[in-house]
Design a protein around this motif. Structure first.
Motif, PDB file in Angstrom:
ATOM      1  N   UNK A 274      71.912 -34.415 -46.311  1.00  0.00           N
ATOM      2  CA  UNK A 274      74.004 -34.596 -45.693  1.00  0.00           C
ATOM      3  C   UNK A 274      72.278 -34.422 -43.763  1.00  0.00           C
ATOM      4  N   UNK A 275      71.009 -33.895 -43.707  1.00  0.00           N
ATOM      5  CA  UNK A 275      70.583 -33.890 -41.971  1.00  0.00           C
ATOM      6  C   UNK A 275      69.188 -34.352 -42.391  1.00  0.00           C
ATOM      7  N   UNK A 276      69.175 -33.869 -42.888  1.00  0.00           N
ATOM      8  CA  UNK A 276      67.591 -34.792 -43.486  1.00  0.00           C
ATOM      9  C   UNK A 276      66.238 -34.652 -42.435  1.00  0.00           C
ATOM     10  N   UNK A 277      66.251 -35.086 -41.828  1.00  0.00           N
ATOM     11  CA  UNK A 277      65.199 -35.786 -40.612  1.00  0.00           C
ATOM     12  C   UNK A 277      66.440 -35.241 -39.087  1.00  0.00           C
ATOM     13  N   UNK A 278      67.358 -34.763 -38.965  1.00  0.00           N
ATOM     14  CA  UNK A 278      68.528 -34.617 -38.636  1.00  0.00           C
ATOM     15  C   UNK A 278      68.288 -33.520 -38.047  1.00  0.00           C
ATOM     16  N   UNK A 279      67.560 -32.605 -38.622  1.00  0.00           N
ATOM     17  CA  UNK A 279      67.725 -31.210 -38.257  1.00  0.00           C
ATOM     18  C   UNK A 279      67.539 -30.807 -37.175  1.00  0.00           C
ATOM     19  N   UNK A 280      66.802 -31.302 -36.321  1.00  0.00           N
ATOM     20  CA  UNK A 280      66.992 -30.780 -35.149  1.00  0.00           C
ATOM     21  C   UNK A 280      66.235 -29.800 -34.649  1.00  0.00           C
ATOM     22  N   UNK A 281      64.967 -29.999 -34.978  1.00  0.00           N
ATOM     23  CA  UNK A 281      63.477 -29.054 -34.859  1.00  0.00           C
ATOM     24  C   UNK A 281      63.131 -27.977 -35.631  1.00  0.00           C
ATOM     25  N   UNK A 282      62.237 -27.405 -35.624  1.00  0.00           N
ATOM     26  CA  UNK A 282      62.184 -26.341 -36.132  1.00  0.00           C
ATOM     27  C   UNK A 282      63.154 -24.782 -36.549  1.00  0.00           C
ATOM     28  N   UNK A 283      63.815 -24.955 -35.799  1.00  0.00           N
ATOM     29  CA  UNK A 283      64.576 -23.645 -35.820  1.00  0.00           C
ATOM     30  C   UNK A 283      65.370 -23.035 -37.145  1.00  0.00           C
ATOM     31  N   UNK A 284      66.242 -24.012 -37.860  1.00  0.00           N
ATOM     32  CA  UNK A 284      66.922 -23.708 -39.016  1.00  0.00           C
ATOM     33  C   UNK A 284      66.425 -23.668 -39.969  1.00  0.00           C
ATOM     34  N   UNK A 285      64.791 -24.944 -40.843  1.00  0.00           N
ATOM     35  CA  UNK A 285      64.062 -23.948 -41.365  1.00  0.00           C
ATOM     36  C   UNK A 285      63.923 -22.437 -41.018  1.00  0.00           C
ATOM     37  N   UNK A 286      63.088 -22.439 -39.761  1.00  0.00           N
ATOM     38  CA  UNK A 286      62.868 -20.661 -39.452  1.00  0.00           C
ATOM     39  C   UNK A 286      63.537 -19.866 -39.880  1.00  0.00           C
ATOM     40  N   UNK A 287      65.277 -19.885 -39.804  1.00  0.00           N
ATOM     41  CA  UNK A 287      65.536 -18.916 -40.301  1.00  0.00           C
ATOM     42  C   UNK A 287      65.637 -19.180 -41.389  1.00  0.00           C
ATOM     43  N   UNK A 288      66.020 -20.325 -41.871  1.00  0.00           N
ATOM     44  CA  UNK A 288      65.828 -19.873 -43.600  1.00  0.00           C
ATOM     45  C   UNK A 288      64.359 -19.039 -44.311  1.00  0.00           C
ATOM     46  N   UNK A 289      63.513 -19.720 -43.406  1.00  0.00           N
ATOM     47  CA  UNK A 289      62.069 -19.013 -43.968  1.00  0.00           C
ATOM     48  C   UNK A 289      62.564 -17.699 -44.087  1.00  0.00           C
ATOM     49  N   UNK A 290      62.736 -16.745 -42.144  1.00  0.00           N
ATOM     50  CA  UNK A 290      63.155 -15.202 -42.119  1.00  0.00           C
ATOM     51  C   UNK A 290      63.939 -14.680 -43.376  1.00  0.00           C
ATOM     52  N   UNK A 291      64.899 -15.743 -43.536  1.00  0.00           N
ATOM     53  CA  UNK A 291      66.172 -14.599 -44.496  1.00  0.00           C
ATOM     54  C   UNK A 291      65.690 -14.475 -45.956  1.00  0.00           C
TER      55      UNK A 291
END
Lengths: 521, 115
Positions: A274-291
């Motif tokens: 749904x978002x893909x390349x529009x995820x907007x930076x590394x914030x969400x991936x890092x949230x998922x990694x920290x979770x």
């Protein structure tokens, strides 16, 4: 008539038929009811395997409900897809296969396990509804229908968790799960509405094609990620999960494992397709990694101190979900970075994906084995168990296989997927791999404890009358053992035929959008 | 500004419901808070589909008007209402069972599952 085109609809129609046939057919007696439960679960499994085969051969399948033709997603003159659309790519089909295997095993197991209880017609009905909700979440192409299937699955699972309603703990666990799932699904609906308000579409592929980075999109993404992470049992809001898994009947816990994977599927679908390349930076991936890291660590540390067998396994679920979030999160981190993706990102996604398969199989098997112990002895506290290996050799053997797989002992399949995750997340930061390794060691410690106290040791005088569980339960566990062994003995075959196409489909956002919106138009 | 009023109401209702879930101790009040949240979501969906001066989105009933409100959010709201009905019924029956087992509706005393 070409049946292959109708497989996505059949995958939902078969369990739906089962859910409504059960109240009608179950007065005809035990045999009819069991035949319905096992037979239709097996048919669902077959349909999902056929679907996987046809998707691997023919590419993403799109199914339009109620259109002039089932493949016509975008009628002439329309800019946006209309009608209810299912979209099955290799990732969805892969998840559906995992889910239906667990559902079939749980159905076989429940035939004998639930035998001494009443109201089994309703049990079978809810079991099929839960299967339907899970499969619907996995194959729908529409964000509102995802919400509907999410609600079907949570209502059915609330009923099943509280199935032993004479146990106060079961009702309490069910109530806790209901609070969390209701609030989270309402937040999910707000996010779906917000996306609709912005893009006039509910189809995930259509929104994915139109989406632009913006404040509203970020808000919706946070809502979607938060609710789906909550539903798959990630760290900050994981407390419902061990309660619910421990209190549900074992055949249901086995299916609930697969259902929480459906929420994980939704999370990945939202982030990648749904978002893909529009995820907007590394914030969400890092949230998922920290979770993921927090779930792994806190899940396993809570598990080590448990002494109730199913609760212990439930806490391990939290930590295992952490592995998948870690692997897929690292893949998400390098989504726009082609070099990082080739070097380690794709391996991380493959690892996370393979772990989904492995986790569903061995965790379901562990729950079934714990249920078999409870069935045979009537005890669920580890302090009261002991010396069962003599009395229940088959259950012990299958428990050992599952425990070795979850602890990541080589050569078991858990080791393969964990190794893929270790070596790829190491490239991002060594600390990630360290946490994952420590978690794995603690997992091993905890399962050595379970195995030693429950199955080894001198025979207890209270257990002299204990017998091996009936054949149906052994068959149920056997299905999952075979799945674990196949992935163990043929890891490269499994990876190249099941996992890799799924991982490719997950990162291929353009392919997902193009299948509905019609390629380069 | 005035066109955005429904969304402010939605936000207030949602936050009110969420606060009540965390602050209230009585299970029935928590169930009411969940209903308030789902009503606020339904209101959000309906408000999304409204167009100023729009008529019913049915071709032969729309009359002279050419501007129609959006039908899809209304269909979504109907579905969401039906689902909320089912969950509220289930929630209340669970509360009944809880009361039968524990003899209380105070959430602080319903804590057998810990740790």
């Amino acid at each position: 008539m070409n049946w292959n085109a109708h497989l996505p609809a059949l995958l939902l129609a078969v369990p739906l038929f089962g859910a409504f046939a059960s109240p009608v057919l179950s007065p005809f007696g035990r045999t009819t009811r069991n035949a319905l439960l096992a037979g239709l679960s097996f048919v669902t499994l077959l349909v999902s395997l056929l679907l996987m085969k046809s998707v691997l051969a023919g590419g993403t399948a799109v199914y339009v409900m109620g259109g002039e033709s089932t493949g016509l997603a975008l009628p002439l003159g329309m800019k946006l897809p209309i009608r209810i659309i299912m979209e099955v790519d290799a990732f969805s089909a892969f998840m559906a296969v995992c889910g239906t295997v667990a559902s079939f095993a749980g159905a076989l197991f429940s035939m004998n396990y639930m035998d001494k209880f009443t109201a089994l017609g309703r049990f079978v009905s809810l079991y099929f509804l839960l299967t339907l909700g899970m499969l619907g979440m996995m194959i729908t192409g529409d964000i509102f229908n995802f919400f509907v299937f999410l609600e079907i699955a949570s209502i059915a699972s609330i009923g099943l968790i509280a199935f032993w309603r004479d146990r106060p703990e079961a009702v309490e666990a069910s109530f806790k799960y209901m609070l969390i799932s209701q609030v989270s699904s309402m937040v999910f609906l707000i996010a779906a509405g917000a996306l609709y308000g912005k893009y006039n579409a509910l189809n995930m592929a259509a929104i994915g094609g139109l989406i632009k980075p913006g404040t509203m999109e970020k808000l919706a993404l946070v809502f979607l990620v938060g609710t789906l992470a909550m539903k798959c049992g990630a760290f900050p809001l994981h407390m419902w999960l061990p309660d619910a898994y421990a209190e549900a009947p074992s055949g249901v816990s086995c299916l609930l494992v697969a259902v929480s994977q459906a929420s994980l599927y939704g999370l990945m679908r939202v982030c990648f397709s749904l978002y893909g390349v529009n995820l907007g930076g590394a914030f969400i991936p890092w949230v998922i990694i920290s979770m993921g890291l927090a779930s792994m660590f806190f899940g396993v540390t809570m598990a080590v101190v448990q002494h109730e067998i199913k609760r212990l396994i439930g806490y391990h679920s939290v930590s295992q979900v952490g592995y998948m979030l870690l692997g897929l999160g690292v893949g998400m981190l390098v989504l726009t970075d082609a070099r990082g993706m080739a070097e380690y990102g794709f391996t991380a996604i493959k690892g996370g994906m393979f772990h989904i398969f492995n986790y569903t199989m061995y965790k379901a098997l562990l729950f079934l084995a714990a249920g078999a112990v409870y069935y045979a002895t009537g005890k669920r506290d580890l302090n009261e168990l002991g010396g069962l290996a003599r009395r229940m050799p088959f259950t012990t053997g299958m428990f050992v296989i599952a425990a070795a797989a979850i602890s990541g002992l080589p050569p078991f399949n858990g080791f393969v997927s964990k190794l893929l995750i270790y070596e790829s997340v190491f490239a991002v930061h060594p600390a990630l791999a360290v946490v994952a390794l420590v978690t794995s060691v603690l997992t091993l410690a905890s399962f050595v404890k379970v195995f030693q106290t429950a199955f080894l040791g001198p025979e207890k005088s209270s257990f002299t009358a204990v017998r091996e569980v009936p054949a149906g339960m052994l068959f149920g566990m056997g299905v999952l053992t075979v799945a674990v062994l196949v992935a163990t003995l043929f890891p490269s075959w499994t990876i190249s035929n099941l996992v890799e196409p799924a991982a490719k489909a997950l990162v291929d956002q353009a392919g997902y959008i193009g299948a509905v919106m019609g390629g380069g138009l | 500004m005035i066109a955005n009023a429904p969304f402010f109401v939605v936000g207030l209702l949602f936050l009110g419901g969420l606060t009540a879930i965390f602050m209230e101790k009585n299970l029935v009040k928590i169930a009411i808070a969940i209903s308030v949240i789902s009503s606020s979501v339904n209101l959000f969906l309906v408000a999304l589909g409204y167009r100023v001066g729009g008529t019913v989105p049915i071709h032969f009933l729309a009359g002279e008007g050419t501007r129609m409100v959006l039908p899809t959010p209304q269909a979504m709201t109907l579905t969401a209402i039906v689902i909320a009905l089912a969950t509220t019924a289930l929630l209340l029956s669970l509360i009944m069972l809880v009361h039968r087992h524990y003899g209380t509706l105070d959430i602080d005393e319903i804590r057998r599952l810990r740790g």
